[in-house]
Design an enzyme around this catalytic site. Structure first.
Site, PDB file in Angstrom:
ATOM      1  N   TYR A 151       0.816  -1.212   0.000  1.00 27.15           N
ATOM      2  CA  TYR A 151       0.000   0.000   0.000  1.00 27.15           C
ATOM      3  C   TYR A 151       0.847   1.259   0.000  1.00 27.15           C
ATOM      4  CZ  TYR A 151      -3.946  -3.090   1.062  1.00 27.15           C
ATOM      5  OH  TYR A 151      -4.893  -4.085   1.030  1.00 27.15           O
ATOM      6  N   LYS A 175       4.342 -15.673   2.467  1.00 25.06           N
ATOM      7  CA  LYS A 175       4.284 -16.400   1.192  1.00 25.06           C
ATOM      8  C   LYS A 175       5.736 -16.632   0.798  1.00 25.06           C
ATOM      9  CE  LYS A 175       2.107 -17.954  -2.502  1.00 25.06           C
ATOM     10  NZ  LYS A 175       1.436 -19.271  -2.455  1.00 25.06           N
ATOM     11  N   ASP A 235      -2.028 -18.633   1.511  1.00 18.66           N
ATOM     12  CA  ASP A 235      -3.111 -19.370   0.849  1.00 18.66           C
ATOM     13  C   ASP A 235      -3.654 -20.453   1.784  1.00 18.66           C
ATOM     14  OD1 ASP A 235      -0.489 -20.143   0.443  1.00 18.66           O
ATOM     15  OD2 ASP A 235      -0.709 -20.654  -1.666  1.00 18.66           O
ATOM     16  N   ASP A 290      -5.336  -7.491   5.432  1.00 16.20           N
ATOM     17  CA  ASP A 290      -6.551  -6.830   4.961  1.00 16.20           C
ATOM     18  C   ASP A 290      -7.527  -7.888   4.420  1.00 16.20           C
ATOM     19  OD1 ASP A 290      -8.304  -4.874   4.180  1.00 16.20           O
ATOM     20  OD2 ASP A 290      -7.025  -3.983   2.649  1.00 16.20           O
ATOM     21  N   ASP A 295     -11.248  -9.652   6.227  1.00 16.79           N
ATOM     22  CA  ASP A 295     -12.574  -9.639   5.592  1.00 16.79           C
ATOM     23  C   ASP A 295     -13.127 -11.064   5.574  1.00 16.79           C
ATOM     24  OD1 ASP A 295     -12.298  -6.911   5.042  1.00 16.79           O
ATOM     25  OD2 ASP A 295     -13.185  -7.102   3.048  1.00 16.79           O
TER      26      ASP A 295
END
Ligand code: NAD
Length: 363
Positions: A141, A191, A223, A247, A251
């Site tokens: 970001y 990752k 994942d 983030d 959710d």
């Protein structure tokens, strides 16, 4: 105690849910005899419309002069044109960066009375009580270069995933500290099979873990983490991750709690108790401006109200006051009050202001 709070409602359902948090704050001040001095300031799309700036200097000053910030959400289709050079979201990103709010705490709790509001089978939800710690001021970001350009072979875009050792170490340290106060399990998400920044992240996680021998550290690929959050969510205690992964995973985790509208968050520049002089922290629900329901009076204010409880506990040391809000939410839910988003099991469906009223009424 007198505490000053900057109130930044923002766009869409932000002002609706923040209004209910303020109602609850007034109820707390009546019951416990505190004085909260509230100063409202502009941010986001509405502020772009008025001043051409998603974060006017006056808002920055209001935040700097306050003990804590209560934030709603910013953004919406009106400001989504990709060719715009300012975006509502720039306002909140700039506040997080300028106040150094690198640690975003997102507790995920499943209320027994809401078990049937989640699409998951009840047996998967029993005992879910986790804290997702999201790194908030680094990664994709913020990394540079971040741009779009035209080439002879078409358009190109680039974002940069970059982390320094210091940024990784400080968020992991917060993760270990939080785990020490809970069930002493830390799942570090990365990752590392693909990303260099993740390989550095994992290496530093191992190094910091030597200082916390009581904490059981697990490395988990993002994942797999996305899958385990649904298959075996009760297994998680504290999850720590870089900005984008956190983030997305939260959710997903909101589905466990029944709705995006249920989850609160706190963004901190340091853990409570550490000896930094000025610590302005920011509290906000994890959801956005929900354009699909904005203006309908049906948004769930509980994520914002629980963020207010986090503010009382973490910024002002008001544990009893925070408990009173959390207990009020729990009892209102067990009495069957539901906003539309958590009404899958029926119950008494109420609007945003009524939900705020019944919660404030139980303080
Ligand atoms: P969103 O969180 O706004 O909405 C996702 C879904 O959840 C929608 O169906 C919405 O109706 C529902 N929802 C969210 N909060 C709810 C609540 N309190 N009660 C009931 N239902 C609720 O995410 P989005 O649709 O991806 O984004 C909409 C806008 O919000 C975008 O402009 C995005 O950039 C912005 N956004 C801002 C923030 C922030 O300010 N911190 C965070 C996320 C998204």
């Amino acid at each position: 105690m007198k505490a000053s709070i900057a109130v930044l409602p923002g766009d869409g359902i932000g002002p609706d849910v923040v209004a209910e948090s303020i109602k609850v704050l007034h109820a707390v001040s009546d019951r416990f005899g505190h004085e909260f001095s509230l100063k409202t300031a502009e941010i986001g799309g509405g502020s772009i419309d008025k001043y051409g700036d998603p974060l006017p200097q006056k808002t920055v000053e209001t935040c700097n002069d306050s003990d804590a910030i209560l934030f709603g959400a910013v953004g919406g289709p009106k400001w989504d044109d990709p060719t715009n050079n300012v975006r509502p979201e720039d306002g909140i990103l700039a506040i997080r960066k300028s106040l150094g709010l690198f640690a975003n705490l997102r507790p995920v709790k499943v209320y027994p009375s809401l078990i049937n509001s989640s699409p998951l089978k009840p047996e998967f939800l029993e005992g879910v009580d986790m804290l997702v710690l999201r790194e908030l001021t680094g990664g994709l970001y913020f990394g540079k270069p971040k741009k779009r350009w035209n080439t002879s072979r078409g358009r190109r875009g680039v974002d940069t995933l970059k982390y320094t050792e210091r940024e990784i170490e400080r968020i992991l340290r917060v993760g270990f500290e939080l785990a020490m106060g809970r069930r002493k399990k830390l799942a570090s998400v990365d990752k590392q099979n693909v990303l260099e920044s993740s390989r550095l992240w994992r290496e530093i996680a191992v190094e910091v873990s030597h200082e916390y021998p009581e904490v059981e550290l697990e490395h988990i690929l993002v994942d797999n983490a996305a899958m385990q959050l649904i298959r075996n969510p009760a297994n998680f205690d504290v999850i720590v991750s870089e900005n984008t992964f956190g983030d997305i995973l939260t959710d997903e985790a909101s589905v466990l709690a029944g709705s995006m509208g249920m989850l609160p968050s706190a963004s901190l520049s340091t853990l409570p108790g550490s000896n930094r002089t000025k610590k302005v922290s920011l509290y906000e629900p994890i959801h956005g401006t929900a354009p699909d329901i904005a203006g309908k009076g049906i948004a769930n204010p509980i994520g914002s109200i629980l963020s207010t409880a986090m503010m009382l506990r973490l910024s002002f040391g008001m544990a009893d006051e925070a408990d009173s809000i959390e207990s009020a939410v729990e009892s209102v839910l067990s009495e069957g009050y539901r906003t539309a988003d958590i009404s899958a099991d029926g119950g008494d469906v109420v609007g945003t202001t009524q939900m705020g009223d019944v919660i404030a009424g139980q303080i």
